[in-house]
Scaffold this motif. Structure first.
Motif, short mmCIF file in Angstrom:
data_model
loop_
_atom_site.label_atom_id
_atom_site.label_comp_id
_atom_site.label_asym_id
_atom_site.label_seq_id
_atom_site.Cartn_x
_atom_site.Cartn_y
_atom_site.Cartn_z
N ASP A 44 0.76 -1.58 0.20
CA ASP A 44 -0.09 -0.42 0.25
C ASP A 44 0.63 0.80 -0.08
O ASP A 44 0.34 2.04 0.51
CB ASP A 44 -0.90 0.07 1.55
CG ASP A 44 -0.14 -0.12 2.72
OD1 ASP A 44 0.56 -1.13 2.68
OD2 ASP A 44 -0.55 1.06 3.31
N LEU A 45 1.93 1.20 0.28
CA LEU A 45 3.23 2.05 0.44
C LEU A 45 3.36 2.71 -1.18
O LEU A 45 4.73 2.58 -1.38
CB LEU A 45 4.23 1.74 1.32
CG LEU A 45 3.31 2.00 2.78
CD1 LEU A 45 4.81 1.77 3.76
CD2 LEU A 45 2.44 3.30 3.35
N ALA A 46 3.01 2.94 -2.13
CA ALA A 46 3.14 3.34 -3.70
C ALA A 46 3.56 4.22 -3.59
O ALA A 46 2.98 5.81 -2.68
CB ALA A 46 2.32 2.57 -3.70
N ARG A 47 3.81 4.31 -4.57
CA ARG A 47 4.05 6.14 -5.20
C ARG A 47 3.24 6.73 -5.36
O ARG A 47 1.77 6.31 -5.65
CB ARG A 47 4.70 6.27 -6.50
CG ARG A 47 6.68 6.27 -6.73
CD ARG A 47 6.34 7.39 -7.70
NE ARG A 47 6.57 6.35 -8.45
CZ ARG A 47 7.08 5.30 -8.89
NH1 ARG A 47 8.15 4.39 -8.60
NH2 ARG A 47 6.62 4.61 -10.14
N THR A 48 2.91 8.16 -4.55
CA THR A 48 1.78 8.97 -4.41
C THR A 48 1.19 9.55 -5.16
O THR A 48 0.75 10.73 -6.01
CB THR A 48 1.30 9.70 -2.97
OG1 THR A 48 2.77 9.94 -2.74
CG2 THR A 48 1.07 8.81 -2.27
N ILE A 49 2.91 10.38 -6.26
CA ILE A 49 2.76 11.19 -7.11
C ILE A 49 2.76 10.58 -8.28
O ILE A 49 3.03 9.70 -8.82
CB ILE A 49 4.22 11.88 -7.39
CG1 ILE A 49 4.29 12.51 -5.81
CG2 ILE A 49 4.69 12.73 -8.22
CD1 ILE A 49 6.32 13.00 -6.30
N PRO A 50 1.69 11.03 -9.87
CA PRO A 50 1.19 10.58 -10.60
C PRO A 50 1.97 11.72 -11.30
O PRO A 50 3.14 12.21 -10.94
CB PRO A 50 -0.04 11.79 -10.86
CG PRO A 50 -0.15 12.76 -9.81
CD PRO A 50 0.76 11.72 -9.14
N SER A 51 3.27 10.05 -12.29
CA SER A 51 4.23 10.47 -12.70
C SER A 51 3.44 11.52 -14.14
O SER A 51 2.54 11.30 -15.16
CB SER A 51 5.03 9.13 -13.47
OG SER A 51 4.02 8.38 -13.67
N SER A 52 4.58 12.32 -14.80
CA SER A 52 3.77 12.78 -15.33
C SER A 52 3.61 12.60 -17.30
O SER A 52 3.29 13.06 -17.78
CB SER A 52 4.61 14.38 -15.86
OG SER A 52 6.75 13.75 -15.65
N HIS A 53 4.92 11.76 -17.22
CA HIS A 53 4.90 11.67 -18.78
C HIS A 53 3.46 9.74 -18.69
O HIS A 53 3.56 10.67 -19.74
CB HIS A 53 6.21 11.08 -19.10
CG HIS A 53 6.68 9.23 -18.20
ND1 HIS A 53 6.42 8.48 -18.24
CD2 HIS A 53 7.19 9.94 -16.88
CE1 HIS A 53 7.01 7.69 -17.47
NE2 HIS A 53 7.54 8.72 -16.74
N TYR A 106 9.68 14.39 -1.86
CA TYR A 106 9.98 14.90 -3.73
C TYR A 106 9.45 15.76 -3.63
O TYR A 106 8.48 15.76 -3.73
CB TYR A 106 10.08 13.45 -4.27
CG TYR A 106 10.18 13.42 -5.70
CD1 TYR A 106 11.34 13.65 -5.88
CD2 TYR A 106 9.01 13.38 -6.67
CE1 TYR A 106 12.17 13.88 -7.08
CE2 TYR A 106 9.67 13.52 -7.49
CZ TYR A 106 10.50 13.74 -8.03
OH TYR A 106 10.46 14.23 -9.56
N LYS A 107 9.89 16.68 -4.47
CA LYS A 107 8.83 17.64 -5.01
C LYS A 107 8.21 18.68 -3.95
O LYS A 107 6.63 18.91 -4.21
CB LYS A 107 8.34 17.62 -6.40
CG LYS A 107 9.28 17.91 -7.16
CD LYS A 107 8.92 17.74 -8.69
CE LYS A 107 9.84 16.89 -9.51
NZ LYS A 107 9.26 16.69 -10.95
N GLY A 108 8.37 18.46 -2.37
CA GLY A 108 7.57 18.92 -1.56
C GLY A 108 6.66 17.96 -0.39
O GLY A 108 5.73 18.15 -0.07
N VAL A 109 5.77 16.52 -1.26
CA VAL A 109 5.20 15.93 -1.00
C VAL A 109 6.48 14.86 -0.55
O VAL A 109 6.89 14.13 -1.08
CB VAL A 109 4.31 15.24 -2.33
CG1 VAL A 109 3.20 14.61 -1.51
CG2 VAL A 109 3.66 16.78 -2.71
#
Length: 201
Positions: free
Chosen positions: A44-53, A94-97
């Motif tokens: 459940d501890l997956a990346r929370t930031i959507p990748s832009s590409h 990462y980038k404030g998040v």
């Protein structure tokens, strides 16, 4: 043991019913991996930031194939996760998040009982002893042996063919020539699970 203590998947993974896999859609098992009872894998501890590409022409909410998936924990073939160990993807701002990065295990990785792994990457043919703590974003290369009770500090990179021990862990030796067979986990894999007993008579 009672029949059906392990669930066997199509790819030969043997997962104990008493293991806790959270966020299974984010956990990739390469096949022939044993997950013993009381193991905790935090998918459940997956990346929370959507990748832009990834959003280009994407089907929103699609499961996403390889690469597009949000894998939190990737485990190779012939890995052995002993009782009470915990795999937890490392996290950082990462980038404030605050987000989690994937935890990747290679093939033939043995993780001892009661060990906590928050590494970024563990190579192939790695033996991690009991009650070890692998700090966040540590990288362990191929053919490494981490002795029982070691504490690997965050961000440490352990080169191939090293033996590490201590709190904090340091390199105390190297894997001898010909010491590589000890890392093979095929035989250990065969000893686990609901192996059918041949009928007698």
């Amino acid at each position: 043991p009672p029949r059906g203590e392990y669930i066997e998947t199509d790819t030969g993974n043997k997962v104990a019913r008493k293991a806790t896999l959270v966020g299974t859609q984010n956990i990739m098992l390469g096949g022939k991996t044993v997950i013993q009872p009381d193991v905790m894998i935090r998918g459940d501890l997956a990346r929370t930031i959507p990748s832009s590409h990834s959003s280009a022409g994407g089907s929103a909410g699609g499961s996403g194939g390889p690469g597009g998936s949000n894998t939190a924990v990737a485990i190779g073939r012939y890995c052995f996760l002993s009782r009470g160990c915990c795999l937890r993807p490392p996290g950082r701002v990462y980038k404030g998040v605050f987000t989690h990065m994937p935890l990747r295990l290679g093939d033939h990785v043995y993780i001892g009982p009661g060990t906590v792994v928050q590494a970024a990457q563990i190579g192939n043919h790695v033996h991690i002893g009991a009650k070890v703590v692998i700090g966040e974003f540590a990288i362990i290369k191929d053919y490494v042996k981490v002795l029982d009770g070691s504490v690997v500090p965050p961000n440490m990179v352990i080169p191939s063919f090293s033996i590490v021990a201590g709190q904090p862990a340091r390199i105390i030796g190297e894997i001898p020539e010909g010491g590589i067979e000890a890392f093979e986990l095929r035989e250990l894999y065969k000893t686990v699970g609901n192996n059918p007993v041949p009928a007698t008579g």
